[in-house]
Design an enzyme around this catalytic site. Structure first.
Site, PDB file in Angstrom:
ATOM      1  N   ASP A 155       2.973   6.964  -7.571  1.00  0.00           N
ATOM      2  CA  ASP A 155       4.226   6.577  -6.923  1.00  0.00           C
ATOM      3  C   ASP A 155       5.427   6.651  -7.852  1.00  0.00           C
ATOM      4  OD1 ASP A 155       3.019   5.856  -4.375  1.00  0.00           O
ATOM      5  OD2 ASP A 155       2.101   4.207  -5.479  1.00  0.00           O
ATOM      6  N   HIS A 172       0.822  -1.212   0.000  1.00  0.00           N
ATOM      7  CA  HIS A 172       0.000   0.000   0.000  1.00  0.00           C
ATOM      8  C   HIS A 172       0.856   1.262   0.000  1.00  0.00           C
ATOM      9  CE1 HIS A 172      -3.236   2.696   0.434  1.00  0.00           C
ATOM     10  NE2 HIS A 172      -3.535   2.544   1.709  1.00  0.00           N
ATOM     11  N   HIS A 185      -2.380   0.211 -12.050  1.00  0.00           N
ATOM     12  CA  HIS A 185      -3.254   0.583 -10.939  1.00  0.00           C
ATOM     13  C   HIS A 185      -4.463  -0.336 -10.943  1.00  0.00           C
ATOM     14  CE1 HIS A 185      -5.997   2.982  -8.425  1.00  0.00           C
ATOM     15  NE2 HIS A 185      -4.888   3.474  -7.900  1.00  0.00           N
TER      16      HIS A 185
END
Length: 465
Positions: free
Chosen positions: A404, A303, A349
């Protein structure tokens, strides 16, 4: 004047009537009204709207659940109500209906700044309104006034060994803050459930105000031998105070922090941290305990550690292919990564099917402020090379970069090299979304969460019928 935004697109007669009722509340709210006043004016009409909606359509079926969904992390199961944000597979996240570019345009910025202030986003998430600049400054002052830590938490933080992971320190300190929970005290005193939201709101405001102090203390103790200022300047906004306490003084880094804390704040309610806060809060655990639980979920490598993994991968790439690899060298390294059974970190994703707008706005920030940075230029090259390769494999639904893929590079540029700390920054930001949602959970009287579980044997019997 604030702009009222309604979060539904349904055009049922009863909803239209309720919207008119809600608008009548809004007309009496001036641009100088406090956040609590604006929220309190909206809650009765929203309670009535949800009540009537459930009465009219409570039996409507939202979809089907498959065996694969149950074994596959419940992906795709429509099972949660989250008011603050909705994630569209093509457009990305929308905060109360506004995209990230729209938020950048309409949310107030600091004097002399360009990026939206997180205080304004919190107002938007909680109320559905775009606040005025005066209202945002009001929140900044209120958070500054609530920021002081109780002595037992200061002592606790100062006694942690520097070898203890920053997220462990963060979670423990947040849990200890529940000593002064207003919700826990009110519940113990027998407060009526219609008033729950008020005390959850107060705890949430206190917690958000204190998080930068907690996080900065952890940073200074762990990486700066305890050196650093823990004093709050009431003339500064939330992000500026945070950056000052971290020991940085570059105005551009402060702008980056405002952007970072805004875009990482919320991502629907199904991700681990958001769902955990909702779940634990449904048991009427106070916001401190609920948020600490969410942070323990965020600390998990699947996460909240993704941006660290991106940087580790980039450093390995540079070590093998050099600091300025050619396109062919990049392709070779990426194929090597994939053929070894690994993924390219920062790409793909669970929901998105296009480039994450959170990546895009960070890229735009980099193009403006650090276009010649070596690591940013490498990330830009990878952005061109990776998607076609992932598409070629035929195994990836979303070959595009996510948030990210970029955030760690920006933090590195401004001198924050300590990758183990990055998830703490993520946690400070995520408080805005999950605590706004928690206030609405109690305002709408949502019950304790209790889904039905089944065994494999029972599932096998069911499919044989």
């Amino acid at each position: 004047m604030s702009i009222y935004r309604i979060s539904t697109t349904r055009k049922m007669p009863e909803v239209q009537k309720l919207n008119a009722l809600l608008a009548s509340y809004v007309r009496f709210i001036s641009a100088d009204s406090s956040l609590r006043d604006v929220l309190a004016a909206k809650i009765p009409a929203e309670q009535e709207r949800v009540k009537n909606f459930r009465k009219q359509h409570g039996s409507f079926k939202m979809g089907e659940t498959t065996v694969d969904m149950m074994y596959g992390g419940m992906r795709g199961i429509k099972a949660l109500v989250t008011e603050t944000s909705v994630l569209d597979a093509d457009e990305g996240i929308r905060f109360r209906g506004l995209s990230i570019p729209e938020c950048q345009k309409v949310l107030p910025a600091a004097d002399g700044g360009e990026e939206p202030l997180p205080e304004g986003l919190f107002w938007l998430l909680l109320t559905g309104e775009v606040p005025s600049k005066a209202q945002v400054k009001q929140v900044s002052r209120e958070w500054a006034a609530r920021a002081a830590l109780p002595q037992h938490v200061v002592t606790m933080l100062n006694n942690f060994p520097t070898s203890l992971h920053p997220m462990s320190q963060f979670s423990a300190a947040i849990t200890a803050l529940n000593h002064d929970s207003k919700f826990a005290k009110a519940y113990s005193d027998g407060v009526h459930k219609s008033k729950y939201w008020e005390h959850v709101y107060e705890d949430s405001m206190d917690l958000i105000a204190k998080l930068p102090v907690v996080a900065a203390t952890i940073y200074c103790n762990t990486y700066r031998n305890g050196k650093g200022s823990k004093s709050i300047d009431s003339s500064l906004d939330w992000s500026a105070n945070f950056v000052k306490m971290l020991g940085y003084d570059d105005p551009k880094f402060t702008e980056l922090m405002r952007l970072y804390l805004t875009i990482h704040s919320d991502h629907e309610g199904g991700n681990v941290s958001a769902h955990t806060v909702h779940l634990v809060g449904s048991a009427l655990s106070d916001p401190y305990l609920s948020f600490a639980a969410g942070m323990n979920g965020l600390a998990g490598p699947l996460h909240g550690l993704a941006n660290q993994e991106v940087l580790v991968w980039l450093r390995k790439l540079q070590k093998e292919a050099g600091s300025n690899p050619s396109e062919e060298q990049l392709k070779e390294y990426i194929w090597k990564t994939l053929k070894s059974g690994q993924v390219v970190p920062g790409y793909g994703h669970a929901v998105l099917r296009k480039t994450d707008p959170r990546y895009t706005c960070q890229r735009e920030f980099a193009l403006k402020h650090l276009p010649n940075d070596e690591l940013f230029q490498l990330v830009s090259k990878i952005y061109k090379v990776v998607p076609p390769i992932l598409q070629e494999t035929g195994k990836v639904k979303n070959p595009w970069p996510n948030v990210d893929a970029h955030s760690g590079v920006l933090l590195q540029y401004y001198g924050m090299k300590e990758m183990n700390y990055y998830t703490v920054l993520f946690g400070v930001s995520r408080a805005l979304g999950v605590l706004a949602s928690l206030v609405w959970d109690r305002a709408l009287g949502l019950p304790i969460e209790r889904p039905k579980s089944l065994s494999t044997d029972l599932l096998m019997k069911m499919v044989q019928k």
